[in-house]
Write an enzyme that holds these catalytic residues in place. Structure first.
Site, short mmCIF file in Angstrom:
data_model
loop_
_atom_site.label_atom_id
_atom_site.label_comp_id
_atom_site.label_asym_id
_atom_site.label_seq_id
_atom_site.Cartn_x
_atom_site.Cartn_y
_atom_site.Cartn_z
N GLU A 149 23.23 27.64 3.76
CA GLU A 149 24.23 28.69 3.59
C GLU A 149 25.33 28.22 2.62
O GLU A 149 25.78 27.07 2.73
CB GLU A 149 24.87 29.06 4.93
CG GLU A 149 25.71 30.32 4.86
CD GLU A 149 26.27 30.72 6.22
OE1 GLU A 149 26.52 31.92 6.43
OE2 GLU A 149 26.48 29.84 7.06
N GLY A 283 31.58 22.18 9.93
CA GLY A 283 31.56 21.74 11.32
C GLY A 283 30.15 21.76 11.86
O GLY A 283 29.70 20.82 12.52
N ALA A 284 29.43 22.85 11.57
CA ALA A 284 28.05 23.00 12.04
C ALA A 284 27.42 24.16 11.29
O ALA A 284 28.11 24.90 10.57
CB ALA A 284 28.02 23.25 13.55
N MET A 285 26.10 24.34 11.47
CA MET A 285 25.36 25.42 10.81
C MET A 285 24.33 25.99 11.76
O MET A 285 23.53 25.25 12.33
CB MET A 285 24.70 24.89 9.54
CG MET A 285 23.85 25.93 8.80
SD MET A 285 24.86 27.35 8.28
CE MET A 285 23.62 28.64 8.34
N GLU A 286 24.32 27.32 11.86
CA GLU A 286 23.56 28.04 12.87
C GLU A 286 22.09 28.25 12.53
O GLU A 286 21.52 29.32 12.83
CB GLU A 286 24.21 29.40 13.14
CG GLU A 286 24.22 30.38 11.97
CD GLU A 286 25.45 30.32 11.09
OE1 GLU A 286 25.73 31.30 10.38
OE2 GLU A 286 26.14 29.29 11.12
N GLU A 320 28.10 28.15 17.44
CA GLU A 320 26.80 28.16 16.77
C GLU A 320 25.72 28.84 17.61
O GLU A 320 24.85 29.54 17.07
CB GLU A 320 26.38 26.72 16.42
CG GLU A 320 27.36 25.98 15.53
CD GLU A 320 27.75 26.75 14.28
OE1 GLU A 320 26.87 27.40 13.69
OE2 GLU A 320 28.93 26.69 13.90
N GLU A 342 30.73 35.59 11.27
CA GLU A 342 31.66 34.53 11.64
C GLU A 342 32.78 34.99 12.56
O GLU A 342 33.20 34.25 13.45
CB GLU A 342 32.23 33.89 10.37
CG GLU A 342 31.17 33.23 9.49
CD GLU A 342 30.39 32.14 10.20
OE1 GLU A 342 30.81 31.69 11.29
OE2 GLU A 342 29.34 31.73 9.68
#
Length: 876
Positions: A149, A283-286, A320, A342
């Site tokens: 992304e 921070g993170a990725m879904e 996430e 988001e």
């Protein structure tokens, strides 16, 4: 081609030129990748099942930083049809596209496009990239991992890299036998190749967008799976960190159960891996079924983490996992609607964490995050939550506090106005109706209108399609009026007007505490009776607007703080500070409220954070000769609080008390220049450094460690710098690593600040370096010199740091409002050195610098006198 729409309001002009031609649409990818971790390269092969919608002699898809080595197009005729090779393969690096030209027109119908390609494992933390870690024996190991992304799947394989072009993905990885491999689906087959490599084939995914594809190869380990309602949940981590996984497993299991019940829809995949990556830009990725995290957002030891750090891990894990439904199962049609993903995940994150640990009072602390959005949204350079995205790279500018925190805040405001059950019913309707598909904002409003019977679109369009927010003024007669709030004092720029404001009110001291809803849909609305001193506007505190009361009402509320909920108290103080910062009210109003917090024994850290944040700006603008007065003001407000809290945890501490203790000690020992606090911090630091294994000189408590480190470093020298640097280089866990890294920015000696800057361009991971540089720029003493080095090494910084985090490194310049003339120099340089994808964010940083500078010019010279009068300090 039909044009996309924004919130159902009409076509977005010019958007189609950035879309791929509609003549061919993908349905299924069968992807085989062979990464070579030693040479940082990979070889790939992909078969893409497509439908040729209209006869054409070209196929255009996305590809970036790839070399296409083979192409063949076959039809779906099992008895033998055509097999076409292109006469030309044209790669367009600027548009990140590959156009395949064929000698004859391709007939309509199903076909399979087969491509071979090669690429690089880059070091920019996007696409298919290289990450490293060093084990306990000092050996460096390499991981190949992904971050797709917004539009970086095209760097990993040729594809139709647009969110609306959903397909299934069957991934196969050829890896060295000693390495682990992970992807979106569960492993369905493993075989050994003749050369000893392992071929790992994963199950096909549901239909989903390319930006959710993930594959990871490296010397990683995984926990035993935990069964959560039939879904196997694991934590994947670098070797040696198994002891840091149980908390995330607990949170992950809670989130899966919570969201399955809340949405009324089963988890939409077969398994869920939460993967800790040493180098990760966000921070993170879904990624569906294979969520990637930076280590500090997933791996944590509750016994060695602060409460805030634990909350951060819970937040990110819940955020996430919420995306598995809101974003993965149902996805926006184009990046214009990224807020749908988001903002809703932000709202659900807080809802889920509040259910996980109610004692954390997560909706109260979310008020601080909402305020961060309002600090930007009150600028002329703000933007609407949803705005037209043309070129895909423009989507990078959407990942900010306006998308996440403002979007989440207005959803919370709507939920509280409609009622939680009605809101939840509408969300279930939305997700059920649009499962496996794509949506625009109006689809969400349609579902909520069906559940509520209200004109949700009419209300929410005023919050989503224009920037800014209102100041709701309470008249002496009880009427409510609205006007745009602006830090410059005048509306303008992207700040809108005429919001449909869902207002909740209640009367203090009455038996009936249920808020009364009022829709302020014009400039003025009567409340149905005369104003009373006990009438509270924005009851419950969920409204995304500011409130201005008559002076006598503010005084009354200040004397009745105990009858206000913590979030209501937070709003009262933050609205008062915003009025003072913008020059619309005297600064003394805030200081009187600060005294009231002391008198009422305020114990909520979020409420105090507003006052201490204001004192942080005072520290930037006060003349050096008046600095002792500022320090005395801090001691007057905080010394009694700190004495009551002490340095160490107590049996009667509330869950949020540790945060307040850290906050009070930190401010007392720095801006407050309190000798006793500084001496105790140095004593504890020295004892911990001398005997890190335990006893009276054991490790610093995680809840106060960061505060102690900042106090010590702000008054320390080379000896303290070396001790902190050594601990940063050999941390016990990711949270400790961050505490010691950020402590390095607080030293005020120029030579030590230079050493920290050197570390940022050499040793510090690029996932952290831009944010640490921002903090270094915010150092009151060394920030100006750090800015000078930033200008001198601009090209190095821009080439070294990940593109998507470059605007973040500039955030600290908003504090460079002194010495005179520096702000103008900063503005001139930044404007003349534009950053890709950073336009709005950088513009907002510069306007915040202007707001702070204006406040300093207005209040700086007289600040000592204002503090002395309002806080009744002894005269010098």
């Amino acid at each position: 081609m039909s044009a996309l729409t924004s919130a159902g309001t009409g076509p977005i002009e010019d958007l189609p030129e950035y879309l791929l031609p509609p003549s061919v649409r993908p349905h299924a990818y069968r992807l085989v990748l062979t990464p070579d971790l030693g040479t940082a390269t990979f070889v790939g092969d992909v078969e893409i099942d497509v439908t040729v919608e209209e006869a054409t002699d070209t196929i255009t898809l996305n590809a970036a930083e790839l070399e296409i080595t083979f192409v063949e197009l076959n039809d779906a005729d099992p008895d033998g049809g055509y097999a076409l090779a292109p006469t030309d393969i044209a790669l367009d690096p600027d548009e990140e596209r590959a156009t395949l030209t064929f000698a004859e027109s391709i007939p309509t119908g199903p076909a399979t496009l087969h491509l071979g390609f090669t690429g690089i494992l880059n070091d920019k933390l996007h696409g298919f990239y290289r990450s490293t870690f060093t084990d306990e024996a000092g050996v460096e190991h390499v991981i190949a991992t992904t971050q797709m992304e917004s539009t970086d799947a095209r760097r990993a394989f040729p594809c139709w890299d647009e969110p609306e072009l959903k397909a299934t993905f069957e991934v196969t990885l050829l890896v060295d036998d000693a390495l682990a491999a992970y992807s979106n689906g569960p492993v369905v087959e493993e075989t050994i190749e003749p050369d000893g490599r392992r071929r790992v084939r994963f199950a096909p995914t549901m239909v989903m967008s390319t930006y959710l594809v993930a594959f990871i190869v490296g010397p990683l380990e995984a926990t035993a799976p935990v069964d959560v309602g039939g879904v196997p949940l694991r934590i994947v981590y670098p070797p040696g960190k198994a002891d840091l996984t149980p908390f995330a497993l607990t949170v992950g299991a809670h989130a899966l159960n919570f969201f399955t019940e809340y949405f009324g829809i089963p988890y939409p995949s077969d398994k869920l891996d939460l993967v800790a990556i040493p180098d990760f830009a966000f921070g993170a990725m879904e990624n569906l079924g294979c969520v990637t995290f930076r280590e500090s957002a997933l791996l944590v030891d509750p016994a060695k983490a602060s409460r805030v750090e634990l909350e951060r891990v819970a937040d990110v894990v819940c955020h996430e996992i919420a995306h598995m439904w809101f974003g993965d199962l149902v996805t926006m049609k184009w990046w214009t609607g990224i807020w749908l993903n988001e903002a809703f995940a932000t709202f659900m994150e807080v809802l889920a964490v509040d259910a996980f640990r109610p004692e954390w009072q997560r909706w109260v602390s979310f008020g601080v995050e909402r305020e961060a959005a309002m600090a930007v949204d009150g600028l002329h350079s703000t933007r609407s939550v949803e705005f037209a995205v043309g070129r895909p790279e423009e989507a990078q500018g959407m990942f900010d506090v306006l998308t996440y925190q403002k979007g989440g805040s207005v959803l919370r405001m709507l939920e509280q106005f409609l009622g939680p059950d009605v809101f939840r019913e509408g969300i279930h309707d939305y997700l059920t109706t649009h499962s496996y598909a794509n949506t625009v904002t109006s689809d969400l409003w349609d579902a909520l209108e069906r559940s509520s019977g209200r004109s949700v679109r009419t209300i929410m369009d005023t919050w989503i399609n224009q920037g800014g927010y209102p100041l709701v003024t309470v008249g002496d007669d009880g009427s409510l009026t609205q006007r745009p709030f602006s830090y410059s004092g005048d509306p303008g720029g992207a700040i809108g007007s005429a919001w449909q404001v869902p207002v909740l009110t209640r009367t203090l001291g009455t038996v009936d505490v249920d808020p009364q809803p009022i829709l302020l849909d014009g400039k003025s609305t009567p409340t149905g009776g005369a104003a009373t001193q006990g009438r509270l506007v924005n009851a419950g505190g969920s409204g995304y607007y500011r409130v201005s009361y008559p002076a006598d009402v503010v005084d009354h509320l200040a004397g009745q703080l105990g009858e206000l909920a913590p979030l209501e108290r937070y709003n009262l103080v933050s609205d008062t500070w915003a009025a003072a910062l913008s020059g619309q009210a005297p600064l003394a109003n805030l200081l009187r409220l600060a005294r009231a917090l002391v008198d009422s024994a305020e114990d909520d850290p979020s409420v105090w954070s507003v006052v201490l944040g204001a004192f942080g700006l005072f520290d930037r603008i006060v003349p050096d000769a008046d600095r002792p007065v500022l320090a005395l003001a801090v001691r007057t407000l905080l010394a009694p609080l700190a004495r009551g809290l002490g340095w160490d945890p107590r049996d009667d501490d509330g869950e949020r008390t540790p945060s307040l203790r850290s906050m009070a000690l930190r401010t007392l020992g720095t801006i407050g220049d309190d000798p006793d606090t500084k001496a105790e911090a140095k004593r504890r630091f020295a004892a911990a450094a001398a005997a890190p294994g335990g006893g009276d000189g054991g490790p610093l408590h995680p809840d106060t460690e960061a505060a102690i480190l900042e106090i010590v470093s702000s008054d320390g020298g080379e000896e303290e710098f070396e001790a902190i640097l050594a601990r940063y280089r050999k941390p016990a866990n990711p949270q400790e690593e961050n505490r010691y890294l950020y402590a390095l920015v607080s030293f005020v000696q120029p030579e030590l600040a230079d050493r920290t800057f050197d570390l940022l361009v050499s040793e510090v991971r690029t996932q952290n370096a831009p944010y640490v540089l921002s903090a270094l720029l915010a150092n009151r003493v060394t920030g100006p010199a750090a800015w000078q080095r930033t200008t001198e090494e601009w090209d190095t910084l821009v080439s070294r740091f990940p593109t998507n985090s470059l605007p973040r490194m500039l955030d600290g310049v908003r504090t460079l409002c002194t010495p005179p003339g520096l702000a103008d120099q900063v503005r001139e340089f930044v404007i003349s050195h534009p950053l890709s994808g950073g336009g709005k964010t950088v513009e907002q940083i510069l306007e915040r610098l202007a707001v702070n500078s204006a406040f300093g010019a207005r209040e700086g010279a007289g600040l000592a006198a204002t503090l002395t009068r309002a806080l009744e300090l002894p005269s010098a």
